[in-house]
Write a protein that holds these residues in place. Structure first.
Motif, PDB file in Angstrom:
ATOM      1  N   VAL A   1      -5.238  -0.770  -4.144  1.00  0.00           N
ATOM      2  CA  VAL A   1      -4.914  -0.088  -5.570  1.00  0.00           C
ATOM      3  C   VAL A   1      -3.701  -0.966  -6.100  1.00  0.00           C
ATOM      4  CG1 VAL A   1      -3.992   2.056  -6.614  1.00  0.00           C
ATOM      5  CG2 VAL A   1      -5.607   1.929  -4.828  1.00  0.00           C
ATOM      6  N   MET A   2      -3.564  -1.367  -7.183  1.00  0.00           N
ATOM      7  CA  MET A   2      -2.825  -2.278  -7.998  1.00  0.00           C
ATOM      8  C   MET A   2      -1.628  -1.212  -8.765  1.00  0.00           C
ATOM      9  SD  MET A   2      -3.767  -5.056  -6.993  1.00  0.00           S
ATOM     10  CE  MET A   2      -5.152  -5.954  -6.787  1.00  0.00           C
ATOM     11  N   VAL A   3      -0.273  -1.121  -8.218  1.00  0.00           N
ATOM     12  CA  VAL A   3       0.786  -0.369  -8.926  1.00  0.00           C
ATOM     13  C   VAL A   3       1.556  -1.328  -9.594  1.00  0.00           C
ATOM     14  CG1 VAL A   3       2.530   1.254  -8.676  1.00  0.00           C
ATOM     15  CG2 VAL A   3       0.177   1.444  -7.366  1.00  0.00           C
ATOM     16  N   TYR A   4       2.199  -1.354 -10.924  1.00  0.00           N
ATOM     17  CA  TYR A   4       2.934  -2.181 -11.675  1.00  0.00           C
ATOM     18  C   TYR A   4       4.130  -1.538 -11.563  1.00  0.00           C
ATOM     19  CZ  TYR A   4      -1.471  -4.297 -12.468  1.00  0.00           C
ATOM     20  OH  TYR A   4      -2.780  -4.947 -12.303  1.00  0.00           O
ATOM     21  N   VAL A   5       5.322  -2.205 -11.212  1.00  0.00           N
ATOM     22  CA  VAL A   5       6.677  -1.615 -11.031  1.00  0.00           C
ATOM     23  C   VAL A   5       7.663  -2.366 -11.656  1.00  0.00           C
ATOM     24  CG1 VAL A   5       6.252  -0.426  -8.891  1.00  0.00           C
ATOM     25  CG2 VAL A   5       7.193  -2.568  -8.925  1.00  0.00           C
TER      26      VAL A   5
ATOM     27  N   GLU B   1      10.981   3.286   3.232  1.00  0.00           N
ATOM     28  CA  GLU B   1      12.238   4.053   3.715  1.00  0.00           C
ATOM     29  C   GLU B   1      11.817   5.467   3.658  1.00  0.00           C
ATOM     30  OE1 GLU B   1      15.799   3.253   1.826  1.00  0.00           O
ATOM     31  OE2 GLU B   1      15.855   1.220   2.871  1.00  0.00           O
ATOM     32  N   ASP B   2      11.234   6.210   2.500  1.00  0.00           N
ATOM     33  CA  ASP B   2      10.829   7.394   2.356  1.00  0.00           C
ATOM     34  C   ASP B   2       9.616   7.881   2.784  1.00  0.00           C
ATOM     35  OD1 ASP B   2      13.533   7.871   1.190  1.00  0.00           O
ATOM     36  OD2 ASP B   2      12.831   7.542  -1.031  1.00  0.00           O
ATOM     37  N   MET B   3       8.668   7.128   2.406  1.00  0.00           N
ATOM     38  CA  MET B   3       7.361   7.498   2.570  1.00  0.00           C
ATOM     39  C   MET B   3       6.764   6.780   3.950  1.00  0.00           C
ATOM     40  SD  MET B   3       6.743   9.481  -0.012  1.00  0.00           S
ATOM     41  CE  MET B   3       5.152   9.888   0.419  1.00  0.00           C
ATOM     42  N   GLU B   4       7.573   6.100   4.326  1.00  0.00           N
ATOM     43  CA  GLU B   4       7.125   5.366   5.853  1.00  0.00           C
ATOM     44  C   GLU B   4       6.016   4.588   6.056  1.00  0.00           C
ATOM     45  OE1 GLU B   4       7.534   8.315   8.898  1.00  0.00           O
ATOM     46  OE2 GLU B   4       9.735   8.907   8.129  1.00  0.00           O
ATOM     47  N   PHE B   5       5.770   3.980   5.005  1.00  0.00           N
ATOM     48  CA  PHE B   5       4.523   3.050   4.705  1.00  0.00           C
ATOM     49  C   PHE B   5       5.216   1.767   5.330  1.00  0.00           C
ATOM     50  CE2 PHE B   5       2.408   5.850   2.318  1.00  0.00           C
ATOM     51  CZ  PHE B   5       1.653   5.393   1.608  1.00  0.00           C
ATOM     52  N   VAL B   6       4.069   0.813   5.564  1.00  0.00           N
ATOM     53  CA  VAL B   6       4.249  -0.424   6.606  1.00  0.00           C
ATOM     54  C   VAL B   6       4.154  -1.448   5.301  1.00  0.00           C
ATOM     55  CG1 VAL B   6       3.858   0.146   8.700  1.00  0.00           C
ATOM     56  CG2 VAL B   6       2.218  -0.770   7.449  1.00  0.00           C
TER      57      VAL B   6
ATOM     58  N   GLY C   1      15.403  13.658   0.015  1.00  0.00           N
ATOM     59  CA  GLY C   1      15.469  13.579  -1.291  1.00  0.00           C
ATOM     60  C   GLY C   1      14.629  13.158  -2.405  1.00  0.00           C
ATOM     61  N   VAL C   2      13.394  12.858  -1.726  1.00  0.00           N
ATOM     62  CA  VAL C   2      12.229  12.598  -2.744  1.00  0.00           C
ATOM     63  C   VAL C   2      11.806  13.895  -3.756  1.00  0.00           C
ATOM     64  CG1 VAL C   2       9.664  11.829  -2.838  1.00  0.00           C
ATOM     65  CG2 VAL C   2      11.279  11.323  -0.854  1.00  0.00           C
TER      66      VAL C   2
ATOM     67  N   ASP D   1       7.978   8.626  -7.149  1.00  0.00           N
ATOM     68  CA  ASP D   1       8.617   7.448  -6.712  1.00  0.00           C
ATOM     69  C   ASP D   1       9.918   7.352  -7.531  1.00  0.00           C
ATOM     70  OD1 ASP D   1       7.900   6.061  -9.101  1.00  0.00           O
ATOM     71  OD2 ASP D   1       6.690   4.458  -8.008  1.00  0.00           O
ATOM     72  N   ARG D   2      10.704   6.311  -7.257  1.00  0.00           N
ATOM     73  CA  ARG D   2      12.092   6.186  -7.781  1.00  0.00           C
ATOM     74  C   ARG D   2      11.925   5.822  -9.364  1.00  0.00           C
ATOM     75  NH1 ARG D   2      14.828   3.419  -2.555  1.00  0.00           N
ATOM     76  NH2 ARG D   2      14.399   5.110  -1.459  1.00  0.00           N
ATOM     77  N   GLU D   3      10.851   5.277  -9.724  1.00  0.00           N
ATOM     78  CA  GLU D   3      10.579   4.913 -11.338  1.00  0.00           C
ATOM     79  C   GLU D   3       9.691   6.260 -11.952  1.00  0.00           C
ATOM     80  OE1 GLU D   3       8.829   1.518 -11.622  1.00  0.00           O
ATOM     81  OE2 GLU D   3      10.269   0.149 -10.600  1.00  0.00           O
ATOM     82  N   ASP D   4       9.749   7.320 -11.253  1.00  0.00           N
ATOM     83  CA  ASP D   4       9.115   8.646 -11.875  1.00  0.00           C
ATOM     84  C   ASP D   4       7.441   8.432 -12.176  1.00  0.00           C
ATOM     85  OD1 ASP D   4      11.429  10.059 -11.797  1.00  0.00           O
ATOM     86  OD2 ASP D   4      12.210   9.506 -13.908  1.00  0.00           O
ATOM     87  N   ASN D   5       6.865   7.711 -11.210  1.00  0.00           N
ATOM     88  CA  ASN D   5       5.390   7.661 -11.065  1.00  0.00           C
ATOM     89  C   ASN D   5       5.083   8.815 -10.221  1.00  0.00           C
ATOM     90  OD1 ASN D   5       5.127   5.360 -12.894  1.00  0.00           O
ATOM     91  ND2 ASN D   5       5.876   4.207 -11.081  1.00  0.00           N
TER      92      ASN D   5
END
Length: 125
Positions: free
Chosen positions: A8-12, A24-29, A94-95, A113-117
């Motif tokens: 899935v593509m997410v444009y940030v 850090e917050d979601m603990e993804f690799v 703090g998420v 996320d930190r970009e309000d997505n």
């Protein structure tokens, strides 16, 4: 025939900030951090062996080179086996979280996320 959803593509707007959030917050690799000149994409997933991954693309680069792409944030639904524990853990980090909602047999909440997505998490057995 299609056999599965792979990526899935997410444009940030800020890839480094997005990586920090997901790692850090979601603990993804991070599975791959690919760079070629100005182009960079980062493949992340909840686990190293996840069947579906998320690719974080630099929105400005893609807009410049592929302006016809839909840049809206996809509506992603993640699964967890312990929604209450995950909610509490993310709250401590703090998420930005929505309220926990029960609909029929399903329990879920939204997070940003930190970009309000905004994305969602649902409890599964």
């Amino acid at each position: 025939m299609i056999s599965k959803l792979g990526e899935v593509m997410v444009y940030v707007n800020d890839q480094d900030e997005a990586i920090r959030f997901w790692q850090e917050d979601m603990e993804f690799v991070i599975l791959q951090d690919y760079r070629d000149g100005e182009m960079r994409w980062v493949q992340i997933a909840p686990t190293a062996d996840a069947e579906t991954t998320v690719i974080l693309h630099d929105r400005a680069f893609v807009e410049k080179n592929s302006p016809d792409i839909n840049f809206g944030t996809p509506s992603l639904l993640f699964f967890t086996s312990d929604l209450d524990a995950l909610y509490d853990k993310l709250q401590l980090k703090g998420v930005t979280l929505g309220e926990k909602v029960q609909m029929g047999d399903s329990k879920f909440f939204n997070f940003a996320d930190r970009e309000d997505n905004y994305f969602a998490i649902m409890e599964t057995n």
